[in-house]
Design an enzyme around this catalytic site. Structure first.
Site, PDB file in Angstrom:
ATOM      1  N   ASP A   1       0.852  -1.187   0.000  1.00 23.57           N
ATOM      2  CA  ASP A   1       0.000   0.000   0.000  1.00 23.57           C
ATOM      3  C   ASP A   1       0.894   1.246   0.000  1.00 23.57           C
ATOM      4  O   ASP A   1       1.849   1.344   0.794  1.00 23.57           O
ATOM      5  CB  ASP A   1      -0.895  -0.001   1.236  1.00 23.57           C
TER       6      ASP A   1
ATOM      7  N   ASN B   1      -2.461  12.857  -3.848  1.00 21.29           N
ATOM      8  CA  ASN B   1      -3.415  13.268  -4.880  1.00 21.29           C
ATOM      9  C   ASN B   1      -3.920  14.683  -4.641  1.00 21.29           C
ATOM     10  O   ASN B   1      -4.077  15.472  -5.582  1.00 21.29           O
ATOM     11  CB  ASN B   1      -4.601  12.295  -4.926  1.00 21.29           C
TER      12      ASN B   1
ATOM     13  N   ASP C   1      -2.513   9.299 -10.994  1.00 18.53           N
ATOM     14  CA  ASP C   1      -2.691   8.159 -11.904  1.00 18.53           C
ATOM     15  C   ASP C   1      -1.372   7.781 -12.582  1.00 18.53           C
ATOM     16  O   ASP C   1      -1.050   6.593 -12.742  1.00 18.53           O
ATOM     17  CB  ASP C   1      -3.740   8.493 -12.967  1.00 18.53           C
TER      18      ASP C   1
ATOM     19  N   GLU D   1      -4.787   2.637  -4.120  1.00 15.93           N
ATOM     20  CA  GLU D   1      -3.324   2.608  -4.104  1.00 15.93           C
ATOM     21  C   GLU D   1      -2.790   1.295  -3.548  1.00 15.93           C
ATOM     22  O   GLU D   1      -1.617   1.210  -3.158  1.00 15.93           O
ATOM     23  CB  GLU D   1      -2.802   3.777  -3.253  1.00 15.93           C
TER      24      GLU D   1
END
Length: 328
Positions: free
Chosen positions: A203, A211, A220, A247
């Site tokens: 993770d 983000n 992305d 993620e």
């Protein structure tokens, strides 16, 4: 010279030939019968009995000759006479020699014209039907080609859809469905062969804040680069790399125990720190939970193995992130 004058000599010749044939048979048959009877009598007793029974032999020759002549007449001469009579009848029939005799009546001419026109119309209709049939065959061939193209296109779309069902749209690696299938398959194989199987859940730390700071487009791109790094690091035929969502990623490492998988994953964390992100936007770290099944440390199911790796990831997150935690 007329036809009648030509036929007369022929008609005279045929009865003469038949009469000559009858005469020859009448002479030859008694001689043949006498010879046969004489040879038969001589074979029985010689010349002396032959002279004594001359009258009896004469009667035998006469009777035998008469019987043979009757048979020849019935079986040969009568059919020949009937055949000759038929030929004479055919030759004596009148034959039209003038052109006027061959010209049909006016009504016949009109009927023949109608028949000829009808045949022409039928021929034209058959030609049109043949052309129509050819057009239909061409259209059917075109439709068959179009159907084959449509079938090929449908198969290509089905393969594409099947790939999409098993592939993560953003990163191009396997999705959770494909990973679950591979995990069940490899877990059964490891149980059957008493082999090793490692599962690591990865993770990205603080990715939501990443983000918010850099935008989802940069996020992305970062996810795609992380996926490419995982594919490059785990590139054996048996290795499986997948994105579970958001993620979170997962790796399946058949044949790896806890120590081998731990070494590779620690190296991966170092590679991720050195990863160049879009336009140098910040850096990313990984928290990893690792579980491994072995004959000495078995799991009841594939889901239990994945659950152990997920719990190890939870401990890594709560221990401060950017670390690898091992399942108990």
């Amino acid at each position: 010279m007329s036809t009648e004058s030509l036929a007369e000599p022929v008609n005279r010749v045929r009865p003469r030939r038949l009469g000559s044939l009858r005469l020859r048979l009448t002479l030859a048959v008694p001689l043949l019968a006498a010879t046969v009877v004489g040879l038969f009598e001589w074979s029985l007793g010689g010349f002396e009995p032959l002279a004594d029974g001359l009258a009896r032999i004469a009667w035998l020759v006469l009777l035998l000759s008469a019987a043979q002549l009757l048979l020849i007449d019935a079986l040969l001469l009568r059919p020949l006479r009937r055949l000759a009579a038929g030929c004479e009848a055919m030759e004596s029939a009148p034959v039209p020699l003038s052109p006027e005799a061959a010209v049909p009546a006016p009504g016949r001419i009109a009927e023949l014209d109608r028949i000829g026109h009808a045949m022409l119309r039928a021929r034209g209709s058959l030609w049109q039907q043949d052309q129509h049939a050819r057009e239909l065959r061409r259209e059917l061939a075109q439709q068959r080609d179009q159907l084959q193209e449509a079938h090929s296109a449908i198969e290509a779309h089905q393969r594409e859809l099947a790939g999409l069902v098993r592939t993560d749209a953003l990163t191009g690696i396997a999705n959770q469905r494909a990973f679950d299938e591979a995990l069940r398959r490899e877990f059964k194989r490891a149980q059957r062969q008493r082999g090793l199987l490692a599962v690591a859940v990865l993770d990205l730390d603080q990715f939501k804040q990443f983000n918010l700071a850099h935008g989802t487009a940069v996020g992305d791109t970062a996810l795609r680069r992380v996926a490419a790094l995982l594919k490059e690091r785990f590139k054996r035929d048996t290795d499986v790399v997948a994105r579970l969502g958001g993620e979170e990623f997962v790796t399946l490492l058949p044949g790896f125990g806890m120590a081998e998988a731990q070494s590779v994953l620690e190296s991966l964390r170092d590679d991720l720190r050195a990863l160049r992100l879009p336009d140098g936007q910040g850096s990313l770290t990984l928290s990893i939970g690792l579980a491994a099944a072995s004959p000495a440390h078995p799991y009841l199911s594939a889901q239990a193995l994945l659950q152990a790796a997920d719990e190890a990831l939870y401990m890594a997150k709560h221990a401060g992130r950017d670390r690898l935690s091992l399942a108990a």
